[in-house]
Design a protein around this motif. Sequence first.
Motif, mmCIF file in Angstrom:
data_model
loop_
_atom_site.group_PDB
_atom_site.id
_atom_site.type_symbol
_atom_site.label_atom_id
_atom_site.label_comp_id
_atom_site.label_asym_id
_atom_site.label_seq_id
_atom_site.Cartn_x
_atom_site.Cartn_y
_atom_site.Cartn_z
ATOM 1 N N VAL A 10 3.809 -2.101 -13.513
ATOM 2 C CA VAL A 10 2.804 -1.343 -12.610
ATOM 3 C C VAL A 10 2.452 -2.161 -11.755
ATOM 4 N N GLN A 11 2.663 -1.608 -10.316
ATOM 5 C CA GLN A 11 2.121 -2.386 -9.244
ATOM 6 C C GLN A 11 0.831 -1.883 -8.805
ATOM 7 N N SER A 15 0.727 0.063 -1.386
ATOM 8 C CA SER A 15 1.973 -0.288 -0.428
ATOM 9 C C SER A 15 3.341 -0.204 -1.353
ATOM 10 N N ARG A 16 4.254 0.435 -0.767
ATOM 11 C CA ARG A 16 5.630 0.857 -1.457
ATOM 12 C C ARG A 16 6.509 0.042 -0.752
ATOM 13 N N GLY A 17 6.677 -1.259 -0.901
ATOM 14 C CA GLY A 17 7.968 -1.857 -0.462
ATOM 15 C C GLY A 17 7.663 -2.305 0.952
ATOM 16 N N GLY A 18 6.686 -2.420 1.398
ATOM 17 C CA GLY A 18 6.248 -2.840 3.087
ATOM 18 C C GLY A 18 5.956 -1.383 3.756
ATOM 19 N N ASP A 19 5.505 -1.705 4.863
ATOM 20 C CA ASP A 19 4.630 -0.868 5.757
ATOM 21 C C ASP A 19 6.070 0.045 6.339
#
Length: 65
Positions: A10-11, A15-19
């Motif tokens: 769980v992160q 943010s989902r892998g960058g903007d």
Amino acid sequence: MAPKQQRVIVQKGGSRGGDPKGAIANVYDTLTSSENASVVKSVLIFGGAIAIFSSSLSELLLPPL
């Protein structure tokens, strides 16, 4: 036989892998791409020719009477 355990990572944070890029950034990247260089040059030259022919500078191209 028991099933294997699965780990779930769980992160934290939103943010989902960058903007994600905005629309203007995507258009800029598309226009400056080397794959589209010939198309962009052609459109710019065509637009410049139309601008010159529709202005008063086009009278300079006419032969003198």
